[in-house]
Design an enzyme around this catalytic site. Sequence first.
Site, short mmCIF file in Angstrom:
data_model
loop_
_atom_site.label_atom_id
_atom_site.label_comp_id
_atom_site.label_asym_id
_atom_site.label_seq_id
_atom_site.Cartn_x
_atom_site.Cartn_y
_atom_site.Cartn_z
N TYR A 112 63.90 54.35 41.26
CA TYR A 112 62.46 53.80 40.92
C TYR A 112 61.50 55.05 41.23
O TYR A 112 60.65 55.46 40.28
CB TYR A 112 62.10 52.59 41.25
CG TYR A 112 60.85 52.36 40.69
CD1 TYR A 112 60.47 51.49 39.38
CD2 TYR A 112 59.48 52.31 41.62
CE1 TYR A 112 59.30 51.16 39.11
CE2 TYR A 112 58.44 51.86 41.02
CZ TYR A 112 58.20 51.28 39.71
OH TYR A 112 57.00 50.79 39.28
N PRO B 235 49.15 53.01 39.72
CA PRO B 235 48.76 51.92 40.68
C PRO B 235 49.59 52.08 41.93
O PRO B 235 50.50 52.84 42.19
CB PRO B 235 49.67 50.57 39.75
CG PRO B 235 49.73 51.47 38.29
CD PRO B 235 50.14 52.79 38.69
P1 NAD Z 1 55.69 43.52 34.80
O1 NAD Z 1 57.14 43.54 34.98
O2 NAD Z 1 54.94 42.42 35.20
O3 NAD Z 1 55.64 43.75 33.19
C1 NAD Z 1 56.13 44.82 32.34
C2 NAD Z 1 56.31 44.35 30.88
O4 NAD Z 1 57.33 45.39 30.42
C3 NAD Z 1 57.08 43.05 30.72
O5 NAD Z 1 56.12 42.28 29.90
C4 NAD Z 1 58.36 43.43 30.24
O6 NAD Z 1 58.80 42.40 29.14
C5 NAD Z 1 58.17 44.85 29.41
N1 NAD Z 1 59.37 45.53 29.41
C6 NAD Z 1 60.34 45.76 30.13
N2 NAD Z 1 61.27 46.44 29.79
C7 NAD Z 1 60.93 46.84 28.61
C8 NAD Z 1 61.49 47.52 27.30
N3 NAD Z 1 62.58 48.13 27.28
N4 NAD Z 1 60.75 47.82 26.22
C9 NAD Z 1 59.41 46.99 26.18
N5 NAD Z 1 58.88 46.35 26.92
C10 NAD Z 1 59.55 46.15 28.14
O7 NAD Z 1 55.22 44.87 35.31
P2 NAD Z 1 53.69 45.39 35.79
O8 NAD Z 1 53.67 45.13 37.46
O9 NAD Z 1 52.60 44.91 35.02
O10 NAD Z 1 53.74 46.89 35.87
C11 NAD Z 1 53.37 47.67 34.54
C12 NAD Z 1 53.42 49.26 35.05
O11 NAD Z 1 52.71 49.57 36.20
C13 NAD Z 1 55.01 49.59 35.00
O12 NAD Z 1 55.01 50.91 34.41
C14 NAD Z 1 55.19 49.52 36.45
O13 NAD Z 1 56.05 50.61 37.07
C15 NAD Z 1 53.80 49.92 36.75
N6 NAD Z 1 53.32 49.95 38.32
C16 NAD Z 1 53.40 48.66 38.69
C17 NAD Z 1 53.12 48.39 40.13
C18 NAD Z 1 53.03 46.88 40.69
O14 NAD Z 1 52.78 46.77 42.12
N7 NAD Z 1 52.99 45.93 39.93
C19 NAD Z 1 52.89 49.32 41.19
C20 NAD Z 1 52.94 50.65 40.44
C21 NAD Z 1 53.24 50.82 39.16
#
Ligand code: NAD
Length: 262
Positions: A158, A188
Amino acid sequence: MKLENKTSVVTGGARGIGLAIARAYLDEGASVVVADIDPAAIDEALAALEGEGHVAERLMGVRLDVCDRAQIDALVASVTECFGGIDILVNNAAVFDMAPVLEVTEASYDRQFDINVRGLFFTLQAVARSMVERGRGGAIINMASQAGRRGEALVSVYCATKAAVISLTQSCALDLIRHGIRVNAIAPGVVDTPMWEEVDALFARFENRPLGEKKRLVGEAVPYGRMGRPEDYAGPAVFLACDDSDYVVAQTLNVDGGNWMS
Ligand code: NAD
């Protein structure tokens, strides 16, 4: 209204950070396409947004798997037909997995790189092509992570996908700025979304902890004093999409309560 008459596409927009950004763009006057792999989550998100008073004419839900180039092309075509073109892309869809290096499987490696890197790149490419053809420029925001700034023992793959997102943001920005397309990213830190429930459960397994403990500890360790909330990303995502950031190009903006400094 900073985004009036703009059309935005938010991948992974049905929940978490993506949904908060979709809501913020609607608040700023944009039309929003929620593109997500989960149709039930899309329905729920659109119902919630309409329930908050957002007009259905400025909202569209599209089932999209970012790994499928035909679906990406179909998305661009249907948004162009419905709204006339795309001004803003938020490349937010991603998945998380973790394991000690000796236990990482090919399936886990492929899935993370397919969605987080390949899917992000080819969504960016298809949308950028449509922006170039239209000739009005645009803004593309990739969702990176603090995980892309530094490796982590249990999170090798990741972290590597998110380092790739930071690198692609730089290269794509340098190539596309001549078309008036600004590419930037947001990194983030730790954000309280459904993804972190999965992260916490995995840490519980691999570090032999009770459920919820890792999440509490990472929240307490943030200099700001708490985990991020999805709405913490609304302002930065609006800023990078609108003219206020016109001279900001190829940057990855840390939005993490002080976790990472660069
Ligand atoms: P989440 O898992 O809550 O939401 C992700 C969304 O992406 C979901 O609705 C899922 O259905 C959709 N998804 C997954 N695979 C997919 C695909 N193949 N095609 C289309 N949609 C797809 O994630 P989040 O926590 O809201 O994270 C959003 C972004 O921020 C991501 O890129 C994540 O890597 C990044 N991020 C999150 C965090 C955290 O702590 N939550 C930290 C750093 C970065």
